[in-house]
Structures are given as structure tokens and as C-alpha cells.
Design a protein around this motif. Structure first.
Motif, PDB file in Angstrom:
ATOM      1  N   ALA A  68      42.288  24.304  44.237  1.00  0.00           N
ATOM      2  CA  ALA A  68      43.235  23.055  43.871  1.00  0.00           C
ATOM      3  C   ALA A  68      44.444  23.459  43.016  1.00  0.00           C
ATOM      4  O   ALA A  68      45.270  22.828  43.215  1.00  0.00           O
ATOM      5  CB  ALA A  68      42.495  22.080  43.412  1.00  0.00           C
ATOM      6  N   ASN A  69      44.154  24.308  42.042  1.00  0.00           N
ATOM      7  CA  ASN A  69      45.368  24.869  41.107  1.00  0.00           C
ATOM      8  C   ASN A  69      46.313  25.832  41.795  1.00  0.00           C
ATOM      9  O   ASN A  69      47.210  26.350  41.149  1.00  0.00           O
ATOM     10  CB  ASN A  69      44.674  25.163  39.678  1.00  0.00           C
ATOM     11  CG  ASN A  69      44.326  23.892  39.004  1.00  0.00           C
ATOM     12  OD1 ASN A  69      45.323  23.428  38.348  1.00  0.00           O
ATOM     13  ND2 ASN A  69      42.873  23.695  38.917  1.00  0.00           N
ATOM     14  N   LEU A  70      46.000  26.371  43.124  1.00  0.00           N
ATOM     15  CA  LEU A  70      46.963  27.262  43.550  1.00  0.00           C
ATOM     16  C   LEU A  70      48.316  26.655  44.199  1.00  0.00           C
ATOM     17  O   LEU A  70      48.059  25.508  44.554  1.00  0.00           O
ATOM     18  CB  LEU A  70      46.194  28.021  44.749  1.00  0.00           C
ATOM     19  CG  LEU A  70      45.017  28.896  44.505  1.00  0.00           C
ATOM     20  CD1 LEU A  70      44.393  29.236  45.739  1.00  0.00           C
ATOM     21  CD2 LEU A  70      45.262  30.275  43.565  1.00  0.00           C
ATOM     22  N   ASN A  71      49.243  27.270  43.881  1.00  0.00           N
ATOM     23  CA  ASN A  71      50.499  26.568  44.246  1.00  0.00           C
ATOM     24  C   ASN A  71      50.583  26.706  46.021  1.00  0.00           C
ATOM     25  O   ASN A  71      49.729  27.575  46.606  1.00  0.00           O
ATOM     26  CB  ASN A  71      51.877  27.278  43.675  1.00  0.00           C
ATOM     27  CG  ASN A  71      51.978  28.734  44.069  1.00  0.00           C
ATOM     28  OD1 ASN A  71      51.632  29.381  45.204  1.00  0.00           O
ATOM     29  ND2 ASN A  71      52.381  29.764  43.040  1.00  0.00           N
ATOM     30  N   GLU A  72      51.530  26.245  46.499  1.00  0.00           N
ATOM     31  CA  GLU A  72      51.455  26.082  48.030  1.00  0.00           C
ATOM     32  C   GLU A  72      51.702  27.550  48.691  1.00  0.00           C
ATOM     33  O   GLU A  72      51.094  27.864  49.683  1.00  0.00           O
ATOM     34  CB  GLU A  72      52.632  25.312  48.524  1.00  0.00           C
ATOM     35  CG  GLU A  72      52.279  23.604  48.101  1.00  0.00           C
ATOM     36  CD  GLU A  72      51.072  23.168  48.551  1.00  0.00           C
ATOM     37  OE1 GLU A  72      50.586  23.578  49.855  1.00  0.00           O
ATOM     38  OE2 GLU A  72      50.354  22.421  47.636  1.00  0.00           O
ATOM     39  N   GLU A  73      52.329  28.355  48.010  1.00  0.00           N
ATOM     40  CA  GLU A  73      52.603  29.632  48.419  1.00  0.00           C
ATOM     41  C   GLU A  73      51.353  30.422  48.570  1.00  0.00           C
ATOM     42  O   GLU A  73      50.995  31.093  49.627  1.00  0.00           O
ATOM     43  CB  GLU A  73      53.930  30.376  47.722  1.00  0.00           C
ATOM     44  CG  GLU A  73      54.175  31.856  48.285  1.00  0.00           C
ATOM     45  CD  GLU A  73      53.377  32.913  47.598  1.00  0.00           C
ATOM     46  OE1 GLU A  73      53.111  33.797  48.275  1.00  0.00           O
ATOM     47  OE2 GLU A  73      52.827  32.798  46.572  1.00  0.00           O
ATOM     48  N   ARG A  74      50.555  30.452  47.443  1.00  0.00           N
ATOM     49  CA  ARG A  74      49.211  30.931  47.276  1.00  0.00           C
ATOM     50  C   ARG A  74      48.464  30.528  48.256  1.00  0.00           C
ATOM     51  O   ARG A  74      47.457  31.153  48.813  1.00  0.00           O
ATOM     52  CB  ARG A  74      48.891  31.013  45.996  1.00  0.00           C
ATOM     53  CG  ARG A  74      49.887  31.772  45.064  1.00  0.00           C
ATOM     54  CD  ARG A  74      49.215  31.898  43.644  1.00  0.00           C
ATOM     55  NE  ARG A  74      48.537  33.294  43.491  1.00  0.00           N
ATOM     56  CZ  ARG A  74      47.748  33.620  42.466  1.00  0.00           C
ATOM     57  NH1 ARG A  74      47.443  32.819  41.668  1.00  0.00           N
ATOM     58  NH2 ARG A  74      47.208  34.615  42.690  1.00  0.00           N
ATOM     59  N   LYS A  75      48.371  29.193  48.454  1.00  0.00           N
ATOM     60  CA  LYS A  75      47.457  28.531  49.474  1.00  0.00           C
ATOM     61  C   LYS A  75      47.482  29.011  50.948  1.00  0.00           C
ATOM     62  O   LYS A  75      46.593  29.199  51.615  1.00  0.00           O
ATOM     63  CB  LYS A  75      47.432  26.999  49.318  1.00  0.00           C
ATOM     64  CG  LYS A  75      46.839  26.445  48.225  1.00  0.00           C
ATOM     65  CD  LYS A  75      47.075  24.958  48.191  1.00  0.00           C
ATOM     66  CE  LYS A  75      46.662  24.429  46.927  1.00  0.00           C
ATOM     67  NZ  LYS A  75      46.828  22.856  46.819  1.00  0.00           N
ATOM     68  N   ALA A  76      48.831  29.227  51.104  1.00  0.00           N
ATOM     69  CA  ALA A  76      49.288  29.577  52.782  1.00  0.00           C
ATOM     70  C   ALA A  76      48.894  31.022  52.700  1.00  0.00           C
ATOM     71  O   ALA A  76      48.444  31.471  53.896  1.00  0.00           O
ATOM     72  CB  ALA A  76      50.906  29.554  52.665  1.00  0.00           C
ATOM     73  N   ARG A  77      48.700  32.032  51.801  1.00  0.00           N
ATOM     74  CA  ARG A  77      48.400  33.339  51.915  1.00  0.00           C
ATOM     75  C   ARG A  77      46.716  33.397  52.301  1.00  0.00           C
ATOM     76  O   ARG A  77      46.421  34.618  52.897  1.00  0.00           O
ATOM     77  CB  ARG A  77      48.467  34.344  50.731  1.00  0.00           C
ATOM     78  CG  ARG A  77      49.961  34.608  50.640  1.00  0.00           C
ATOM     79  CD  ARG A  77      50.377  34.744  49.276  1.00  0.00           C
ATOM     80  NE  ARG A  77      49.589  35.663  48.511  1.00  0.00           N
ATOM     81  CZ  ARG A  77      49.566  35.899  47.239  1.00  0.00           C
ATOM     82  NH1 ARG A  77      50.561  35.527  46.286  1.00  0.00           N
ATOM     83  NH2 ARG A  77      48.830  36.899  46.752  1.00  0.00           N
ATOM     84  N   GLY A  78      46.178  32.304  52.006  1.00  0.00           N
ATOM     85  CA  GLY A  78      44.553  32.365  52.216  1.00  0.00           C
ATOM     86  C   GLY A  78      43.708  33.079  50.899  1.00  0.00           C
ATOM     87  O   GLY A  78      44.517  33.639  50.119  1.00  0.00           O
ATOM     88  N   VAL A  79      42.531  32.959  50.938  1.00  0.00           N
ATOM     89  CA  VAL A  79      41.768  33.288  49.709  1.00  0.00           C
ATOM     90  C   VAL A  79      40.600  34.236  50.325  1.00  0.00           C
ATOM     91  O   VAL A  79      40.061  34.208  51.328  1.00  0.00           O
ATOM     92  CB  VAL A  79      41.186  32.249  49.079  1.00  0.00           C
ATOM     93  CG1 VAL A  79      42.290  31.389  48.630  1.00  0.00           C
ATOM     94  CG2 VAL A  79      40.344  31.311  50.088  1.00  0.00           C
ATOM     95  N   VAL A  80      40.060  35.007  49.207  1.00  0.00           N
ATOM     96  CA  VAL A  80      39.110  36.108  49.465  1.00  0.00           C
ATOM     97  C   VAL A  80      37.925  35.670  48.475  1.00  0.00           C
ATOM     98  O   VAL A  80      38.469  35.661  47.185  1.00  0.00           O
ATOM     99  CB  VAL A  80      39.663  37.498  49.769  1.00  0.00           C
ATOM    100  CG1 VAL A  80      38.232  38.424  49.828  1.00  0.00           C
ATOM    101  CG2 VAL A  80      40.224  37.701  50.877  1.00  0.00           C
ATOM    102  N   ALA A  81      36.794  36.035  48.789  1.00  0.00           N
ATOM    103  CA  ALA A  81      35.535  35.726  47.753  1.00  0.00           C
ATOM    104  C   ALA A  81      34.438  36.578  48.044  1.00  0.00           C
ATOM    105  O   ALA A  81      34.458  37.087  49.137  1.00  0.00           O
ATOM    106  CB  ALA A  81      35.181  34.459  47.356  1.00  0.00           C
ATOM    107  N   ALA A  82      33.710  36.896  47.041  1.00  0.00           N
ATOM    108  CA  ALA A  82      32.657  37.811  47.348  1.00  0.00           C
ATOM    109  C   ALA A  82      31.295  37.088  46.737  1.00  0.00           C
ATOM    110  O   ALA A  82      31.367  36.384  45.622  1.00  0.00           O
ATOM    111  CB  ALA A  82      32.629  39.103  46.540  1.00  0.00           C
ATOM    112  N   SER A  83      30.486  36.960  47.649  1.00  0.00           N
ATOM    113  CA  SER A  83      28.981  36.112  47.311  1.00  0.00           C
ATOM    114  C   SER A  83      27.855  36.274  47.808  1.00  0.00           C
ATOM    115  O   SER A  83      28.186  36.678  49.378  1.00  0.00           O
ATOM    116  CB  SER A  83      29.381  34.599  46.966  1.00  0.00           C
ATOM    117  OG  SER A  83      28.235  34.032  46.557  1.00  0.00           O
TER     118      SER A  83
END
Length: 514
Positions: A70-85
Motif C-alpha cells: 500500500a505504501n508503494l507509489n503508483e509507478e512502483r505498483k505498475a511494475r509489479g512485485v516479487v516475493a519469496a515464501s
């Protein structure tokens, strides 16, 4: 642990602001504080469970994951996210990304149970199975984020993740303002750092305790070294806290705001899982029960009459782990002992042994014929008064036999109890049978008494599973000329039985041929 310095106080205030402003309730919920009445009475304290199993993904991890995204800005949200778990963080990120309309990829070890993989996919995330351990998957996820210009979402070592987890502390103080002690499970330290930082600033008198699984004690190692260090390896039973290195962002906060840390064994964790189930009918995952295991340990030496809050951090239990938990929880609570006892190899020895055990319930009995002189048996016995009952039992048996207490012998409990047996070194005219009999205190002794002592027992296995029917596997040395009388006797016993002499498993592993 140490008193916070001025700079640490400034850091604490920054975290206090972050926690208070965390928008976690867009997707997470305020969970209940459940009072454990029976355990509280037994432990002379008022014990509560903070029920993070009630979150939509059955774990607190959703709080930190959502706050980070939720704290990502719009530009970073648009890039998508990666996580390991391998589990809870994966589901937290996947649900948070779905809620915020962010494309998410989760890297999971190839050993991850299919049920967890499918849970993440159902939440809309893409899953990549890479590596055989979390560390390998984590490295792959970091590289993937770089290669594809995505945002990597760490599971614990991040300010926004810590702040999201800290909202658990905010709820505790609202729900139980006069809490004396809060006990928190520790993996990478995000939950402990967030809760401790929040609570200690608003209520300095509250005691914060961190609890680790003893085979994954990365925080204890960091305290000893004065800085985060890598453990050479970690245990995987409590996989939710199986972390090799405490978070670098978390460690200074924990040192500043946590009062005490200690470790608990797998058996203690199993005992806590059972306690949680008996009070709530919820099956906690091993990591989720670490806090209550720590509370039970803490209560043994506490001043008493304290209000203690334990975090039930998750309930994503791998179903097949239940077998192990069931076997070990009685040992953790000192309600069962396992012993090696050497008895004479003669007719009536089993019955005499049961008589010496007295009215105690025999939970397990393993035996295989060795020679004509003596026999080693592996036996489990239910205890009614914990350590004192165990001491008396060993003393009573030692008057007649050679006895070794294996209750705290990990090898014996994990492996040897299932390996008692093998092929007899002596050629026998052996017949093998399964028996069933009504289960009640003293039932095994009565069964042996009814069975009679006319034929030598060559193999014996019994395990009390808490059901209405007891099951025994028994072998007998029956000479050819006595077989007719033997079967007449079996039928007269009025027990349900089935012959297994020709069972291929018996022939391959237990039967000796000339």
C-alpha cells in the motif's frame, strides 16, 4: 536487552507513527483476544491468545505485506512485485496484490506442499518453483525482481513490513490495557520488532518476551554475537520461524525494546498445539504455537497472577504434520514417558511387567524375540503426576529390571521406537496375529492375562491411540504338534483376531527362514 538511547527513541517514534497510520484494515481484520480459562488456572496466570489465525489468510503476515504494498507509489505498483515464501508471506502478498490490483509473482521452493502452491495461485499470483530451500528461493526472487524491474517484497526485514506487524501490538493494548506480559514468536523478527516497539513506548512497564524454536534460534545467536549472524542450518518442523538470520532492521529494535528471549523444543511446541486445540478447536501450525509454548515455560518461574498475551501467529498447518504432533505432545506435557526395560525371556514376563506398572495406562509396547535369556522392550506409559510419577515408575521398575529413561532421547522418540524388531536371530515356528480388544485402563494387562502363558510370545507391538478399540500385533512360537490346541485357545479367548503369518510385510522384514 538494553535501555533505548535517544536515537533509538527517535526511531521508535518514527515507527509509532508508521504503525498508527498503517492502512492494514483495508484487508486485514482486528482479531479476537481469547481467554484460556483452564490453562490459566493450571499456570496461576491469566493467559490470552491473540488470534491471528482469524485473518483471511490465517496468519499475521497479511498485515506487513499489505502495508508494504500500500505504501508503494503508483509507478512502483505498475511494475509489479516479487516475493519469496513457502507459505504465509506468499499468501499475504498474493491477497494484498489482488486487493490493490498489482501483478505479483511468488517464488516458492520446489518442496512446497501443493496445497500451499494452489492457495497462492487461487489468490491470483503467479508461482515459480525454484530451489529446494527458502534461501535458494529468496535469492532467485531477488534476482528475478532485478531482471524484470519489479519491486521485491521482503518477508520481515523492512520498515513498512515491521510497521504492519506492529498493528498487532496496537490491538493488544486496546483490548487488554492492563496486560503485564506479551509473548511473541520469533523467526526473522518482524513481528517481535513491531509489537515491542509500539508497546514499550506507550506502556514501558509491559514485559516483552521473544520465543524461538531451539533449532532456529537466529535471534539468540545474534544477541550472543552482538550482530545478526547466519545459522549453519535450521530445523524445519516450525517452518514459519525457520530463519537463518535475524533481520538487520529488526535486530536494533528488538535489542532496544524486548526484555527477554528464550527457546522452546519441538515437543513443547507440540504440547502447545494441543493446548490451543483443546481451548479453541483451532489447529495451530507449529510456528503459530511457539508463543504459547514459551508462555507455558515462562509460567513455571513467573511470579503468578500476571495477565499474559500470546500470539497465535498462524494456522496454516500441513495436515500430515498432525501425526508427529500427536505422538509428541504427551511427552512435552510430561504426561507420557518412554522407557527401555530389559526383562527375563520367560513365560509370564509381560504380565509381571504390567503388574509392576500398576494402574498406569500403557500407551505403547514394542518387543521382538532376541535370545533365550532376556528381552529388551520399548514401552510408553501414561503419567498422572508428571516428573514425580516418572521418578516413582523408574524406581519401581528398577527393583526388578534394568531400566533406561528415553523420554528426552530424541533419537529414541523419532526413530528407534518404530525400528524395534527385525528378524529373530533364532529360527522359530512363528505365527503372527492381529488382535482387537476394548480399550480401557488395565485392558492390556487383562488381554495378556486372558491370552495365557502356554506359548512363548516372540513379537509384540501395541500403541494406544485414544480410540475405543486397542490393537495388538503379536507373534507366537507354536510347535507343529501344538497348533491345534493353540487355535482352539485363540477362539476361546473371544477377542477379534486375524492371522498375518503370510503377510508379505512380515515375511520380508520380520520372519526368519532356515
Amino acid at each position: 536487552m538494553q535501555t533505548a538511547t535517544v536515537s533509538q527513541q527517535d526511531t521508535g517514534l518514527d515507527y509509532l507513527r508508521r504503525i498508527l497510520l498503517a492502512p492494514v484494515y483495508d484487508v486485514a481484520k482486528e482479531t479476537e483476544l481469547t481467554y484460556l480459562s483452564r490453562l490459566s488456572k493450571e499456570r496461576n496466570n491469566q493467559i490470552y491468545l491473540k488470534r491471528e489465525d482469524q485473518q483471511p489468510v490465517h496468519s499475521f503476515k497479511l498485515r506487513g505485506a499489505y502495508n508494504r504494498l500500500a505504501n508503494l507509489n503508483e509507478e512502483r505498483k505498475a511494475r509489479g512485485v516479487v516475493a519469496a515464501s513457502a507459505g504465509n508471506h506468499a499468501q499475504g502478498v498474493a491477497l494484498s496484490a489482488q486487493k490493490l490490483g498489482i501483478e505479483a509473482t511468488i517464488v516458492m521452493p520446489i518442496t512446497t506442499p501443493e496445497i500451499k502452491v494452489q492457495s497462492v495461485r487461487r489468490l491470483g499470483a503467479q508461482v515459480k518453483l525454484i530451489g529446494t530451500s527458502f534461501n535458494e528461493s529468496n535469492s532467485a526472487a531477488i534476482q528475478l525482481a532485478k531482471d524484470e524491474n519489479r519491486v521485491f517484497i521482503p518477508p520481515f526485514d523492512d520498515k513498512d513490513v515491521i510497521a504492519g506487524q506492529g498493528t498487532v501490538g496496537k490491538e493488544i493494548l486496546q483490548q487488554l490495557p492492563d496486560a503485564d506480559v506479551v509473548i511473541v514468536p520469533v523467526g526473522g523478527g518482524g513481528l517481535l520488532a513491531g509489537i515491542a516497539t509500539y508497546l514499550k513506548q506507550l506502556k514501558p512497564s509491559i514485559k516483552i518476551i521473544g520465543v524461538e524454536a531451539e533449532d532456529s534460534a537466529c535471534l539468540s545467536a545474534a544477541v550472543a554475537a552482538g550482530k545478526p549472524v547466519d545459522l549453519p542450518q535450521v530445523g524445519l518442523f516450525a517452518d514459519g520461524v525457520a530463519v537463518k538470520r535475524i533481520g538487520s532492521e529488526n535486530f536494533p529494535l528488538i535489542r532496544a525494546f524486548c526484555d527477554q528471549i528464550f527457546t522452546v523444543s519441538n515437543d513443547e511446541i507440540c504440547g502447545a498445539i494441543k493446548e490451543i486445540f483443546e481451548h479453541t478447536r483451532v489447529i495451530a501450525e507449529p510456528a503459530g504455537a511457539v508463543s504459547l509454548a514459551g508462555c507455558i515455560r515462562y509460567s513455571q518461574s513467573s511470579v503468578g497472577n500476571e495477565k499474559i498475551v500470546c500470539i497465535l501467529s498462524g494456522a496454516n498447518m500441513n495436515f500430515h504434520t498432525l501425526r508427529y504432533v500427536s505422538e509428541r505432545c504427551e511427552l512435552a506435557e510430561k504426561k507420557e514417558a518412554v522407557l527401555s526395560v530389559t526383562i527375563p525371556e520367560e513365560k509370564g514376563s509381560f504380565k509381571k511387567f504390567c503388574q509392576i506398572v500398576g494402574g498406569r495406562v500403557i500407551t505403547e509396547f514394542n518387543y521382538r524375540y532376541g535370545d533365550h535369556k532376556q528381552a529388551n522392550i520399548f514401552v510408553g506409559v501414561k503419567l498422572t503426576h508428571g516428573e514425580s510419577d516418572l521418578t516413582k515408575l523408574v524406581s519401581d521398575l528398577s527393583e526388578h529390571y534394568t531400566v533406561e529413561d528415553f523420554t528426552d532421547n530424541e533419537l529414541a522418540k523419532l526413530h528407534i521406537r518404530y525400528m524395534v524388531g527385525g528378524q529373530s536371530p533364532v529360527k522359530l515356528q512363528e505365527r503372527l496375529f492381529q488382535f482387537e480388544f476394548p480399550e480401557y485402563p488395565g485392558a492390556l494387562e487383562k488381554f495378556l492375562d486372558t491370552l495365557g502363558g502356554d506359548w512363548n510370545i516372540t513379537l509384540f507391538h501395541y500403541r494406544n491411540h485414544g480410540s475405543a478399540i486397542g490393537q495388538v500385533l503379536a507373534g507366537f512360537d507354536v510347535p507343529e504338534e501344538e497348533q491345534l490346541n493353540f487355535f482352539r485357545h485363540l477362539k476361546a479367548l473371544n477377542y477379534s483376531f486375524k492371522e498375518e503369518t503370510n503377510n508379505p510385510a512380515f515375511k520380508q522384514f520380520l520372519q526368519r527362514f532356515a
